[in-house]
Enzyme design. Structure first.
Site, mmCIF file in Angstrom:
data_model
loop_
_atom_site.group_PDB
_atom_site.id
_atom_site.type_symbol
_atom_site.label_atom_id
_atom_site.label_comp_id
_atom_site.label_asym_id
_atom_site.label_seq_id
_atom_site.Cartn_x
_atom_site.Cartn_y
_atom_site.Cartn_z
ATOM 1 N N THR A 131 0.670 -1.096 0.126
ATOM 2 C CA THR A 131 0.097 0.066 -0.084
ATOM 3 C C THR A 131 0.835 1.279 -0.114
ATOM 4 O O THR A 131 1.907 1.352 0.614
ATOM 5 C CB THR A 131 -0.977 -0.041 1.173
ATOM 6 O OG1 THR A 131 -1.500 1.423 1.130
ATOM 7 C CG2 THR A 131 -0.249 -0.451 2.439
ATOM 8 N N TYR B 130 -1.806 -0.053 10.057
ATOM 9 C CA TYR B 130 -1.824 -0.547 8.625
ATOM 10 C C TYR B 130 -0.579 -0.867 7.825
ATOM 11 O O TYR B 130 -0.055 -1.621 7.182
ATOM 12 C CB TYR B 130 -3.132 -0.189 7.975
ATOM 13 C CG TYR B 130 -3.251 -0.749 6.655
ATOM 14 C CD1 TYR B 130 -3.426 -2.016 6.318
ATOM 15 C CD2 TYR B 130 -3.359 0.389 5.510
ATOM 16 C CE1 TYR B 130 -3.615 -2.139 4.759
ATOM 17 C CE2 TYR B 130 -3.673 0.173 4.223
ATOM 18 C CZ TYR B 130 -3.864 -1.245 3.883
ATOM 19 O OH TYR B 130 -3.818 -1.624 2.793
#
Ligand code: UDP
Length: 327
Positions: free
Chosen positions: A117, A141
């Site tokens: 990501t 995350y």
């Protein structure tokens, strides 16, 4: 037919990847625990229910299907949740991926495509985000994904695990044929929340912060259509099959849109008002995440076809009105 193990194949991006794999002549084997995925979304190949951390189950699935590669989508992926419950992110994403990677190595399945990501980059003022930008994630995350990237490098050095790492920017849209689409529970993503607000399925959208250092004060993101994103995975798989070696690619279009611009485009596409209110910033959000890299285009030959904002929102709106999963 070559099998490919698709972790998270019952989820939003994984289900679109299974459709693309099937079209390309592979057998996608979905491995998913159905915590955030949907059984109804598994439409293109066999389903194996299991946890990432269940090594015995993974060994059995590798033995049964003999996959030539792994596409690893399964992850917890919400910034807000990661801020509140970092332990779940480290356990599920990092420990789970470790177990999966060890099982793949033990099975001799050494081509591995990993969903990372742009959240691994964190906040970089006026810096072009390319694959060499330093990774300074603002939340668990992004930190969990960065740790898995490091893990892949160590497993390549020790065990020859070849990997393609894709750092996604913001994924939106849905299969234009309406077979699969985006459906999270709970929903936290901008586009589906906005579409829900438009047709009254939920209250007004809250815009998280209007005091960022951007032209209209709202955060800027680089949106990429899910079908274009999964096309890149097919190219990544081929890249590994051709022995081209491990590589990191950003997947974004290089164009950023603010939250207010996405709202305006949704109003234009749906011809409806978008009910919204202004709220405070959401913890863990970066001001601007836009890919500054053309590497995927130059090296993989990736050509996004549906990633203009109007097409993404139109495809998401069609799915929103016609498609849904029940289980
Ligand atoms: N956002 C928002 N309201 C919402 C959900 C998201 O203003 O209800 C904003 C969020 O702050 C970010 C952008 O929309 O700037 C995209 O957020 P999303 O959760 O879709 O993806 P993320 O960038 O977290 O991966």
């Amino acid at each position: 037919m070559k099998s490919v193990l698709v972790t998270g194949g019952a989820g939003y991006i994984g289900s679109h990847a299974c459709k693309a794999l099937k079209s390309a002549g592979y057998l996608p084997v979905t491995y998913d625990n159905l915590v955030t995925g949907w059984r109804d979304a598994v439409r293109f190949g066999p389903f194996e229910q299991g946890e990432l951390e269940d090594r015995a189950r993974l060994d059995a699935v590798f033995a049964a299907h003999q996959p030539v590669a792994v596409l690893h989508f399964a992850a917890l992926s919400q910034v807000g949740e990661a801020m509140a419950e970092p332990g779940r992110y480290w356990r599920n994403n990092v420990a789970g991926s470790l177990t999966l990677i060890e099982a793949a190595v033990a099975a001799g399945c050494l081509d591995f495509v990993f969903s990372s990501t742009c959240a691994t980059y964190g906040e970089h003022d006026n810096v072009v985000l390319d694959e060499d930008t330093s990774q300074l994630p603002l939340n668990a995350y992004g930190a969990s994904k960065r740790a898995i990237e490091d893990m892949l490098r160590d497993f390549e050095a020790a065990h020859g695990l070849r990997h393609v790492i894709f750092r996604y920017f913001n994924v939106a849209g849905a299969d234009p044929e309406g077979e699969v689409g985006e459906h999270h529970r709970p929903e936290t993503h901008l586009v589906p929340l906005m579409l829900d607000a438009i047709d009254g399925k939920r209250d007004a959208l809250t815009v998280f912060g209007t005091d960022y250092d951007t032209p209209d004060g709202t955060c800027i993101r680089d949106y990429v259509h899910v079908c274009d994103l999964v096309d890149a995975h097919l190219l990544g798989l081929r890249w590994l099959e051709e022995g081209k070696g491990s590589r990191v690619f950003n997947l974004g279009t290089g164009t950023g849109f603010s939250v207010m611009e996405v709202i305006a485009q949704s109003r234009a596409v749906t011809n409806r008002e978008v009910p919204y209110q202004i709220g405070p910033r959401r913890g863990g959000d970066c001001t601007k995440l836009v890919s500054g890299s053309g590497r995927a285009e130059a090296e993989l030959g990736w050509r996004p076809k549906r990633s203009d904002l109007a097409t993404m929102i139109a495809d998401a709106w069609r799915w929103h009105q016609t498609g849904h999963y029940e289980q």
